[in-house]
Structure formats: structure tokens, C-alpha cells
Enzyme design. Sequence first.
Site, PDB file in Angstrom:
ATOM      1  N   ARG A  60      13.275 -79.340  34.593  1.00  0.00           N
ATOM      2  CA  ARG A  60      12.022 -79.609  35.222  1.00  0.00           C
ATOM      3  C   ARG A  60      11.720 -80.897  34.096  1.00  0.00           C
ATOM      4  O   ARG A  60      12.156 -81.125  33.020  1.00  0.00           O
ATOM      5  CB  ARG A  60      10.801 -78.756  35.393  1.00  0.00           C
ATOM      6  CG  ARG A  60      11.018 -77.547  34.458  1.00  0.00           C
ATOM      7  CD  ARG A  60      10.500 -77.696  32.945  1.00  0.00           C
ATOM      8  NE  ARG A  60       9.453 -78.455  33.135  1.00  0.00           N
ATOM      9  CZ  ARG A  60       9.102 -78.877  31.835  1.00  0.00           C
ATOM     10  NH1 ARG A  60       9.759 -78.924  30.701  1.00  0.00           N
ATOM     11  NH2 ARG A  60       7.932 -79.639  31.656  1.00  0.00           N
ATOM     12  N   GLY A  61      10.397 -81.495  34.172  1.00  0.00           N
ATOM     13  CA  GLY A  61      10.222 -82.703  33.475  1.00  0.00           C
ATOM     14  C   GLY A  61      10.817 -84.162  34.187  1.00  0.00           C
ATOM     15  O   GLY A  61      11.947 -83.801  34.406  1.00  0.00           O
ATOM     16  N   ALA A  62       9.899 -85.081  34.418  1.00  0.00           N
ATOM     17  CA  ALA A  62      10.343 -86.101  35.181  1.00  0.00           C
ATOM     18  C   ALA A  62      11.952 -86.682  34.499  1.00  0.00           C
ATOM     19  O   ALA A  62      12.892 -86.752  35.439  1.00  0.00           O
ATOM     20  CB  ALA A  62       9.561 -87.151  34.969  1.00  0.00           C
ATOM     21  N   ARG A  97      12.117 -82.480  44.888  1.00  0.00           N
ATOM     22  CA  ARG A  97      10.927 -82.548  44.375  1.00  0.00           C
ATOM     23  C   ARG A  97      10.426 -84.047  44.446  1.00  0.00           C
ATOM     24  O   ARG A  97      10.997 -84.894  44.340  1.00  0.00           O
ATOM     25  CB  ARG A  97      10.644 -82.323  42.722  1.00  0.00           C
ATOM     26  CG  ARG A  97      11.117 -80.903  42.471  1.00  0.00           C
ATOM     27  CD  ARG A  97      10.801 -80.428  41.123  1.00  0.00           C
ATOM     28  NE  ARG A  97       9.486 -80.124  40.934  1.00  0.00           N
ATOM     29  CZ  ARG A  97       8.915 -80.071  39.646  1.00  0.00           C
ATOM     30  NH1 ARG A  97       9.639 -80.053  38.798  1.00  0.00           N
ATOM     31  NH2 ARG A  97       7.358 -79.924  39.619  1.00  0.00           N
ATOM     32  N   GLN A 211       3.892 -74.194  31.465  1.00  0.00           N
ATOM     33  CA  GLN A 211       4.847 -74.958  30.858  1.00  0.00           C
ATOM     34  C   GLN A 211       4.458 -75.208  29.349  1.00  0.00           C
ATOM     35  O   GLN A 211       5.249 -75.283  28.347  1.00  0.00           O
ATOM     36  CB  GLN A 211       5.012 -76.549  31.452  1.00  0.00           C
ATOM     37  CG  GLN A 211       5.771 -76.377  32.736  1.00  0.00           C
ATOM     38  CD  GLN A 211       4.970 -76.366  33.848  1.00  0.00           C
ATOM     39  OE1 GLN A 211       3.720 -75.941  33.680  1.00  0.00           O
ATOM     40  NE2 GLN A 211       5.496 -77.021  35.041  1.00  0.00           N
ATOM     41  N   ASP A 252       4.713 -88.093  35.318  1.00  0.00           N
ATOM     42  CA  ASP A 252       6.031 -88.062  36.117  1.00  0.00           C
ATOM     43  C   ASP A 252       6.105 -89.155  36.938  1.00  0.00           C
ATOM     44  O   ASP A 252       7.283 -89.528  37.440  1.00  0.00           O
ATOM     45  CB  ASP A 252       5.649 -86.812  36.985  1.00  0.00           C
ATOM     46  CG  ASP A 252       5.809 -85.626  36.437  1.00  0.00           C
ATOM     47  OD1 ASP A 252       4.668 -85.240  35.847  1.00  0.00           O
ATOM     48  OD2 ASP A 252       6.878 -84.965  36.369  1.00  0.00           O
ATOM     49  N   ASN A 262       0.331 -86.840  36.535  1.00  0.00           N
ATOM     50  CA  ASN A 262       1.110 -85.937  35.480  1.00  0.00           C
ATOM     51  C   ASN A 262       0.370 -84.551  36.127  1.00  0.00           C
ATOM     52  O   ASN A 262      -0.161 -84.440  37.052  1.00  0.00           O
ATOM     53  CB  ASN A 262       0.607 -86.089  34.115  1.00  0.00           C
ATOM     54  CG  ASN A 262       1.382 -85.314  33.153  1.00  0.00           C
ATOM     55  OD1 ASN A 262       2.752 -85.271  33.383  1.00  0.00           O
ATOM     56  ND2 ASN A 262       0.822 -84.664  32.308  1.00  0.00           N
ATOM     57  N   LYS A 263       1.071 -83.611  35.388  1.00  0.00           N
ATOM     58  CA  LYS A 263       0.702 -82.187  35.716  1.00  0.00           C
ATOM     59  C   LYS A 263      -0.735 -81.816  36.118  1.00  0.00           C
ATOM     60  O   LYS A 263      -1.603 -82.431  35.243  1.00  0.00           O
ATOM     61  CB  LYS A 263       1.381 -81.441  34.582  1.00  0.00           C
ATOM     62  CG  LYS A 263       1.261 -79.679  34.545  1.00  0.00           C
ATOM     63  CD  LYS A 263       1.860 -79.188  36.078  1.00  0.00           C
ATOM     64  CE  LYS A 263       3.054 -79.668  36.126  1.00  0.00           C
ATOM     65  NZ  LYS A 263       3.656 -79.156  37.656  1.00  0.00           N
TER      66      LYS A 263
HETATM   67  O1  MRU Z   1       6.427 -79.613  36.890  1.00  0.00           O
HETATM   68  P1  MRU Z   1       6.960 -80.083  35.919  1.00  0.00           P
HETATM   69  O2  MRU Z   1       7.250 -79.091  34.789  1.00  0.00           O
HETATM   70  O3  MRU Z   1       8.356 -80.801  36.144  1.00  0.00           O
HETATM   71  O4  MRU Z   1       6.022 -81.222  35.226  1.00  0.00           O
HETATM   72  C1  MRU Z   1       6.394 -81.972  34.106  1.00  0.00           C
HETATM   73  C2  MRU Z   1       5.372 -82.802  33.505  1.00  0.00           C
HETATM   74  O5  MRU Z   1       4.430 -82.824  34.100  1.00  0.00           O
HETATM   75  C3  MRU Z   1       5.519 -83.352  32.484  1.00  0.00           C
HETATM   76  O6  MRU Z   1       4.231 -83.667  31.752  1.00  0.00           O
HETATM   77  C4  MRU Z   1       6.042 -84.796  32.828  1.00  0.00           C
HETATM   78  O7  MRU Z   1       7.269 -84.731  33.537  1.00  0.00           O
HETATM   79  C5  MRU Z   1       6.329 -85.949  31.656  1.00  0.00           C
HETATM   80  S1  MRU Z   1       7.664 -85.022  30.565  1.00  0.00           S
HETATM   81  C6  MRU Z   1       8.298 -86.177  29.910  1.00  0.00           C
END
Ligand code: MRU
Length: 376
Positions: A60-62, A97, A211, A252, A262-263
Site C-alpha cells: 500500500r502507499g501510492a 484501488r 497504518q 495519494d 491523502n488518508k
Molecule cells: O490506504 P493506504 O495505506 O495505501 O494509504 C496510504 C497513504 O495515504 C499515504 O499517506 C500516501 O500513499 C502517501 S505515501 C508516500
Amino acid sequence: MRCYDLYMKVNDKAYRSIWLNEDGWSVDIIDQTRLPHEFIIKTLQNLEDAAEAIAVMRVRGAPLIGATAAYGVALALRQNPTATHLVETCETLLATRPTAVNLRWALAKAQRLLSGLPREQRVEKAYVMAADICNEDVAINQAIGRHGLDVIRRLWQKKPDDSGAFQILTHCNAGWLATVDWGTALAVIYKAHNEGIPLHVWVDETRPRNQGAALTAWELAAHGVPHDVVVDNVGGHLMQHAQVDMCITGTDRTARNGDVCNKIGTYLKALAAKDNGVPFYVALPGPTIDWQTKDGLNEIPIEIRDSTEVTHVAGKNTAGEVDRVQITPDGVSACNFAFDVTPARLVTGLITERGICEASEAGLLDLYPERKGQTA
Ligand code: MRU
């Protein structure tokens, strides 16, 4: 762009979050659904493995989602290198996603680079492309870290001598686990820590997937960065009492107008930061900018995940086993919005691999002038 050495370590061994196996074709990932209690490496052998890993958030994470999609294309073409299968593969991966734009970016790149090639060249080129995306991500994140370090140095110098460590609040995980190595927001923190600036990080737990509590806390501990996990609603209180010198998050998808997705919960932190005069920075690699989206708030698709992520919590029980419990009444209805959008006006600056800019179309175009006049 130069490829940097492996940096982040687990038990003194350097890892990336994704890498090509020694067999030269299968792909290893760290299964992030098992952290922080278990460190499990999982091997992806085909398209289905890659799509599942993204959908259930083993990765996970963009930026890491984009890198995994690139390797997913290579694995899929190994099974069947036809142009039709390339198109179907990209459709399958794109559906995993919806919010992180790096997924669409990596798949568009795959289509662009691979579809015109003779089929016997596609597999090899797909692996080269995936490796390039990974190496480029590492180099980008190092550059983000260097630019962000300048921001922290400047803010640190302004802080009164006797006021203790430089206090940073972060949300979700924007560390090396969310990228290929280093991270985005956490690259800035790692660089400042390595520079000897005394830091303390407030880590939002980041319900419902936690996370922050599970991954950011694990990363920061491994790197020796002082931190405390706090529940998601604490940030406003900390900012009111001058206990946060800077907020920094990842993103993201950042729209052309500088709106930052973002999250879930990031927006509330940005509001509290604005109200309390705390600088709110967002760290992002170029591939996270969505040049096609003019208005982030109204156009970015927000992922809605399974409601059981809200109604149930996983953790280690007193017997040391990983367990999952229900925290809501039987039959409750729950809704699980995974992201929100922070309007550009609440963002102090965007920290990119090319430098720092205002969160606006003009600011972004100053750093990425080749995008002027382009909307795709
Ligand atoms: O749902 P996730 O864990 O994939 O979400 C991740 C985030 O929101 C991060 O902050 C985002 O991807 C930036 S990470 C470099």
C-alpha cells in the site's frame, strides 16, 4: 536518475519494500498486513497475486502501489505477452484501488512503452520498466528528503533554544513501506534525524487500518527516531498547546490546483494546523500529481473500503497471537471512507523531488514547466 543503495533496514539487513527474486522473474514483497507483529515476505508469481496484494493492502502507499502494478504487468506478460492481454491486465490492476494515481500512472506508462513492441520483446522490457520505476522512486524520495530537510532546518533555527525537540505530526504511513525505499514525508524526517536535529514525531494511529500505529511506529523505532503514537483526535489539542512545530504527510493524488488527497483524517489535521499557525507540508513525488484533475475536492475518486475494517480491529492478544475482534454491536452499519481531500489553501507547501512550491497550479507548473498547456 541515479539508483541509490538500499537504505532502510530490518534487523540490520537492508530491504526495499519490493524486489525481484533471485530466480529473475518472481517478485517479493513485505506483507504489510502482517506488520508490526510478523515480518513475512510474500512472493508474487502472477497477475492475480499482484492484484490481490494491492487490493487487500499487502502492499500500500501510492508509490508502492504503482511499482507493484508495474511488476504485475511483467508477471502477466510472462503468462501471455499479447497486446490484448496487456490491455486486460491494465484493466484488472487499475480496478484494484481507485484513489492513488500512481497506479494509473504506472499502467499508462506500461501501455505506452510496451504495446507497440513485438510480443517477444514485451516481457523483458516490462521487467526493465518495473525496475526503472522502482529505482526512480528511490532517487525521487532521496531528493524529497533533501528539500524537506531545508524546511526543517529553517523552522528549527527559529525555535527558541530551550524549547526542546522539534515536534512533527504525521498521519498514516508515508515511509519506506509506502514507497520503494526512504518514503516521502518520512524521508524528510529521516534526513533531519540523520543530520542530528533533535526530533520527536507524533504518530497518528490512522484508523481504521492503523497504518500510523502499526507501520510508521515500526519504521521510526527501527530507525531510532523518537516518537509517540497518538489517537487520531489528539492532533488539534497538541497544536493548541504549541506541541507541534510542523505537520507533514504524504499524498495519494495531488490535483493540478494543489488540492491534496491523502488518508482519511488528513483534512482535519490541516484545519487544526491552519487555526493554530502550524506549517502543514505535503511531500510528494512527481508521479503523484494528477495533471488531468483540475479540482481535487470535486474530482478525485475516494475509495470506500469494506465496513469490517471499521467494525473489527486486529492486534496481538495476551497470548502473543495475532487476533481480530469486533468492536461494534452485532449487525451495526458502518461506512469506511479511506481518503479525504485537503484544499490547497490549507497547505503551506508541497515538497517534491524538484524543490518546494506553493500548493497551486502556478506553483506546480513552476517546478514542472513541461506540463504547461498539457492536461494529460
Ligand atoms: O490506504 P493506504 O495505506 O495505501 O494509504 C496510504 C497513504 O495515504 C499515504 O499517506 C500516501 O500513499 C502517501 S505515501 C508516500
